[in-house]
Structures are given as C-alpha cells and as structure tokens.
Design a protein around this motif. Sequence first.
Motif, mmCIF file in Angstrom:
data_model
loop_
_atom_site.group_PDB
_atom_site.id
_atom_site.type_symbol
_atom_site.label_atom_id
_atom_site.label_comp_id
_atom_site.label_asym_id
_atom_site.label_seq_id
_atom_site.Cartn_x
_atom_site.Cartn_y
_atom_site.Cartn_z
ATOM 1 N N ALA A 265 61.026 48.218 -114.017
ATOM 2 C CA ALA A 265 61.382 49.617 -113.765
ATOM 3 C C ALA A 265 60.161 50.525 -113.892
ATOM 4 C CB ALA A 265 62.468 50.059 -114.740
ATOM 5 N N ILE A 266 59.299 50.215 -114.854
ATOM 6 C CA ILE A 266 58.080 51.004 -115.050
ATOM 7 C C ILE A 266 57.129 50.816 -113.870
ATOM 8 C CG2 ILE A 266 55.992 51.189 -116.469
ATOM 9 C CD1 ILE A 266 57.784 50.595 -118.889
ATOM 10 N N ILE A 267 57.018 49.598 -113.393
ATOM 11 C CA ILE A 267 56.164 49.321 -112.231
ATOM 12 C C ILE A 267 56.665 50.089 -111.015
ATOM 13 C CG2 ILE A 267 55.492 47.505 -110.608
ATOM 14 C CD1 ILE A 267 55.439 45.576 -113.005
ATOM 15 N N ALA A 268 57.983 50.088 -110.824
ATOM 16 C CA ALA A 268 58.564 50.810 -109.686
ATOM 17 C C ALA A 268 58.320 52.309 -109.823
ATOM 18 C CB ALA A 268 60.062 50.522 -109.601
ATOM 19 N N GLY A 269 58.424 52.830 -111.042
ATOM 20 C CA GLY A 269 58.188 54.249 -111.276
ATOM 21 C C GLY A 269 56.752 54.644 -110.991
ATOM 22 N N ALA A 270 55.810 53.778 -111.386
ATOM 23 C CA ALA A 270 54.396 54.051 -111.116
ATOM 24 C C ALA A 270 54.127 54.038 -109.613
ATOM 25 C CB ALA A 270 53.520 53.019 -111.826
ATOM 26 N N ALA A 271 54.788 53.138 -108.902
ATOM 27 C CA ALA A 271 54.611 53.059 -107.445
ATOM 28 C C ALA A 271 55.071 54.343 -106.760
ATOM 29 C CB ALA A 271 55.374 51.863 -106.898
ATOM 30 N N GLU A 272 56.143 54.933 -107.280
ATOM 31 C CA GLU A 272 56.642 56.194 -106.726
ATOM 32 C C GLU A 272 55.623 57.316 -106.894
ATOM 33 O OE1 GLU A 272 60.363 56.978 -108.578
ATOM 34 O OE2 GLU A 272 61.407 55.314 -107.595
ATOM 35 N N LYS A 273 54.761 57.184 -107.879
ATOM 36 C CA LYS A 273 53.717 58.186 -108.115
ATOM 37 C C LYS A 273 52.399 57.786 -107.464
ATOM 38 C CE LYS A 273 55.439 60.346 -112.349
ATOM 39 N NZ LYS A 273 55.173 61.747 -111.986
ATOM 40 N N GLY A 274 52.443 56.758 -106.633
ATOM 41 C CA GLY A 274 51.257 56.361 -105.876
ATOM 42 C C GLY A 274 50.293 55.458 -106.603
ATOM 43 N N HIS A 275 50.723 54.875 -107.720
ATOM 44 C CA HIS A 275 49.835 53.992 -108.484
ATOM 45 C C HIS A 275 50.418 52.575 -108.508
ATOM 46 C CE1 HIS A 275 47.004 52.489 -111.371
ATOM 47 N NE2 HIS A 275 47.941 52.293 -112.289
ATOM 48 N N THR A 276 49.604 51.611 -108.142
ATOM 49 C CA THR A 276 50.063 50.219 -108.107
ATOM 50 C C THR A 276 49.781 49.516 -109.432
ATOM 51 O OG1 THR A 276 49.664 50.075 -105.731
ATOM 52 C CG2 THR A 276 49.825 48.001 -106.943
ATOM 53 N N VAL A 277 50.848 49.000 -110.011
ATOM 54 C CA VAL A 277 50.743 48.216 -111.243
ATOM 55 C C VAL A 277 51.349 46.849 -110.961
ATOM 56 C CG1 VAL A 277 51.391 48.029 -113.665
ATOM 57 C CG2 VAL A 277 50.950 50.274 -112.682
ATOM 58 N N THR A 278 50.680 45.812 -111.386
ATOM 59 C CA THR A 278 51.195 44.462 -111.195
ATOM 60 C C THR A 278 51.556 43.842 -112.546
ATOM 61 O OG1 THR A 278 48.991 43.471 -111.358
ATOM 62 C CG2 THR A 278 49.769 44.123 -109.152
ATOM 63 N N ILE A 279 52.332 42.776 -112.493
ATOM 64 C CA ILE A 279 52.606 42.006 -113.705
ATOM 65 C C ILE A 279 51.454 41.021 -113.884
ATOM 66 C CG2 ILE A 279 54.112 40.282 -114.764
ATOM 67 C CD1 ILE A 279 56.482 41.681 -113.505
ATOM 68 N N GLY A 280 50.722 41.202 -114.972
ATOM 69 C CA GLY A 280 49.535 40.382 -115.207
ATOM 70 C C GLY A 280 49.847 38.959 -115.616
ATOM 71 N N GLY A 281 51.108 38.706 -115.959
ATOM 72 C CA GLY A 281 51.496 37.363 -116.366
ATOM 73 C C GLY A 281 52.526 37.425 -117.472
ATOM 74 N N GLU A 282 53.012 36.254 -117.851
ATOM 75 C CA GLU A 282 53.996 36.160 -118.930
ATOM 76 C C GLU A 282 53.304 35.712 -120.209
ATOM 77 O OE1 GLU A 282 58.405 34.425 -119.041
ATOM 78 O OE2 GLU A 282 56.913 32.825 -119.189
ATOM 79 N N LEU A 283 53.552 36.459 -121.282
ATOM 80 C CA LEU A 283 52.983 36.129 -122.579
ATOM 81 C C LEU A 283 54.065 35.558 -123.485
ATOM 82 C CD1 LEU A 283 50.838 39.347 -123.230
ATOM 83 C CD2 LEU A 283 50.145 37.230 -122.073
ATOM 84 N N PHE A 284 53.662 34.687 -124.387
ATOM 85 C CA PHE A 284 54.576 34.202 -125.414
ATOM 86 C C PHE A 284 54.430 35.131 -126.609
ATOM 87 C CE2 PHE A 284 53.543 30.419 -122.883
ATOM 88 C CZ PHE A 284 54.832 30.025 -122.530
ATOM 89 N N SER A 285 55.522 35.769 -126.992
ATOM 90 C CA SER A 285 55.450 36.718 -128.094
ATOM 91 C C SER A 285 56.196 36.221 -129.328
ATOM 92 C CB SER A 285 55.989 38.085 -127.662
ATOM 93 O OG SER A 285 57.317 37.983 -127.161
ATOM 94 N N ASP A 286 57.531 36.259 -129.301
ATOM 95 C CA ASP A 286 58.307 35.866 -130.475
ATOM 96 C C ASP A 286 58.734 34.406 -130.449
ATOM 97 O OD1 ASP A 286 58.081 38.414 -131.414
ATOM 98 O OD2 ASP A 286 60.047 39.075 -130.715
ATOM 99 N N ALA A 287 58.404 33.706 -129.378
ATOM 100 C CA ALA A 287 58.735 32.279 -129.275
ATOM 101 C C ALA A 287 57.636 31.574 -128.491
ATOM 102 C CB ALA A 287 60.087 32.100 -128.577
ATOM 103 N N MET A 288 57.464 30.288 -128.765
ATOM 104 C CA MET A 288 56.436 29.513 -128.079
ATOM 105 C C MET A 288 56.989 28.948 -126.772
ATOM 106 S SD MET A 288 54.529 27.500 -131.197
ATOM 107 C CE MET A 288 55.820 26.268 -131.353
ATOM 108 N N GLY A 289 56.184 28.127 -126.111
ATOM 109 C CA GLY A 289 56.601 27.494 -124.875
ATOM 110 C C GLY A 289 57.478 26.282 -125.129
#
Length: 314
Positions: A265-289
């Motif tokens: 939703a944040i990425i879509a909102g930034a796009a509406e304001k003319g700024h491209t944001v991508t998902i840099g990848g998936e991180l492991f935070s509270d659980a491992m792989g």
Amino acid sequence: MVKMRSIQRGFITLAALALIMVLTACSSEAQTGSDGKVQVTATTGMIADVAREVGGAYVDVTGLMGPGVDPHLYKASQGDIRKLEQASVILYNGLHLEGKMTDILEKMSNNKIVTAVTENIPVEELRSGKETGGTEYDPHVWFDVGHWIHATESIRDTLIKADPTHEEQYQAQAEEYLTQLKALDEEVRQQIQEIPEASRVLVTAHDAFGYFGQAYGMNVMGLQGISTAAEYGAKDVSELRDYLVENQIKAVFVESSVPAKAMEAIIAGAAEKGHTVTIGGELFSDAMGAEGTEEGTYIGMIRHNIQTIVEALK
C-alpha cells in the motif's frame, strides 16, 4: 509406650528417606530422555538453533515456533504445553517477545530450569522508551550479533546447570560457536560499508531492526512498532509514504513473518506521488527460514538479510 514412639519415629524417618529417594530419582529421570539426552524446548527458531550448536550430541531440542511464525501473535497450543511440560530445560527470549506465554513459562520455572536468554544483556544496551514508542524493552536483540553472543553464553550456562557432567563439552562447543558469531559480527560491519551513507535507510513492516540499526549504523524505520500486535492506521501509512518520497528512498523490505499488504500500500501511495519504490527483498525478522536451508540457521539468516539489504541499497 516409649518403645512404640521410638518405632513410630523410625517409620517416619524411613518414610522421609524413601520420599527423598523418590524425588531424587524423579529429578534425575526428568533431566534426560530415554536416550540420555537433556530435553530442551525453545520458543523461537533462533534460540533452538543456538541450543543445538552449543548442546551438540548431549541435547534433544524442540522448537515451538517454526518458519513464518510471528511470536508477537503466537498462542500456545495444547501440544506446545505438553512439549514444555516434558522438557527439563526451557529457553525463551524474554522482553515480552512471547507475549502471554511468559506467564506460563514463569509458572513452570517452579519445577524445571527456565531461562530467558536475554537476561544477561546489560540493561543500558536495551532499546526502550522513546526509541520503541512505549515503555517496554525491544525484544529483537538477535539483530545485534553482539547481543546474541550474550544470549549464547546464557544458553551455555543453562545447559551446564542442567547437565554438569558434560560441562567441558558445552564449554568447548560454545567457544567454537562464539568464534563464528564474532566473525559474523565483523562480516556484517564490512558489508554495510558497501552502501553509500545517504542510502543507509532500512524501511520494514515493523520495528524489528532497531538493534541492527544501532549496531551497524543504519537508519531504521518500521510501519508498526516493536510488536506486530500494535495496530497501524492510515496516518502511519501516509507518513511513511511521504518520508519515502521526500527522501527519495528507492527500496523497502517485506518480512517473512509479516503480511506484505501494508508495504504494498505504501509503494502504491508513493507511485501516486510520482516516486517509484520497489520491494528490495524479503528479510527474516521474527522467524528464520525453512529447516534444512542455510536461512534456517541463525548465522544463515543474518547473512541472508545483510546480503539482501546491501544488494538493494548499494
């Protein structure tokens, strides 16, 4: 009459000795399983992994929370309670990571060894207050490898307490693992240097990487607070979106244990304001792989995260 009292006292003494022998036998039986190994139950995958490394062939470790599980929202099942009851050693994170499970664990400490692995981290090094947006300490200590060294030492000491016969082996295995952690800490510091200073901004779904930011020199922002149980609203989304646009942040990250919907939703909102944001990848935070993969270990998890972050931001 005197003789009768003497006999009664003798019976009482024998009964007391028998009770002591039974309790001693029960205690010894509870300490190890049928294969002679110390039965350990750990709440999170990160803790279970360290317990296996330090315990080696002398422990049988069961982890409660597997890949993709959010510990902030986790509710213990009847099966989990049985695993905890059957263990002679219970290892948990502490600092309210396990939420309501903490009450269960504290009650169980009356008849078995229960350790919060974060208990020996100096209080002054914990994130709290204005840093976390509340009064509780930030529980995500494993993202500072230096803090996880303290946790490893606590696990080592707990296993020695439970099984002093193999103290020498636990000490040696812990020392070998601690050497790997110290090398990992230096590895992370070196890789961060590949990211230009202006780009050292890590934006994620919730504030799990605060210790990482403090230890390795990154500005960290999360949509939610330190717990995913905290609600976020439209204001939080719009403020983070505006920050990305104003500072020309090009990548954000999703987490394996948190739904990606909010970040999208944040990425879509930034796009509406003319700024491209991508998902840099998936991180492991509270659980491992997944179990059996490199990311299914603590060291592999940290390496995956730093490589993903550097590749997206450098």
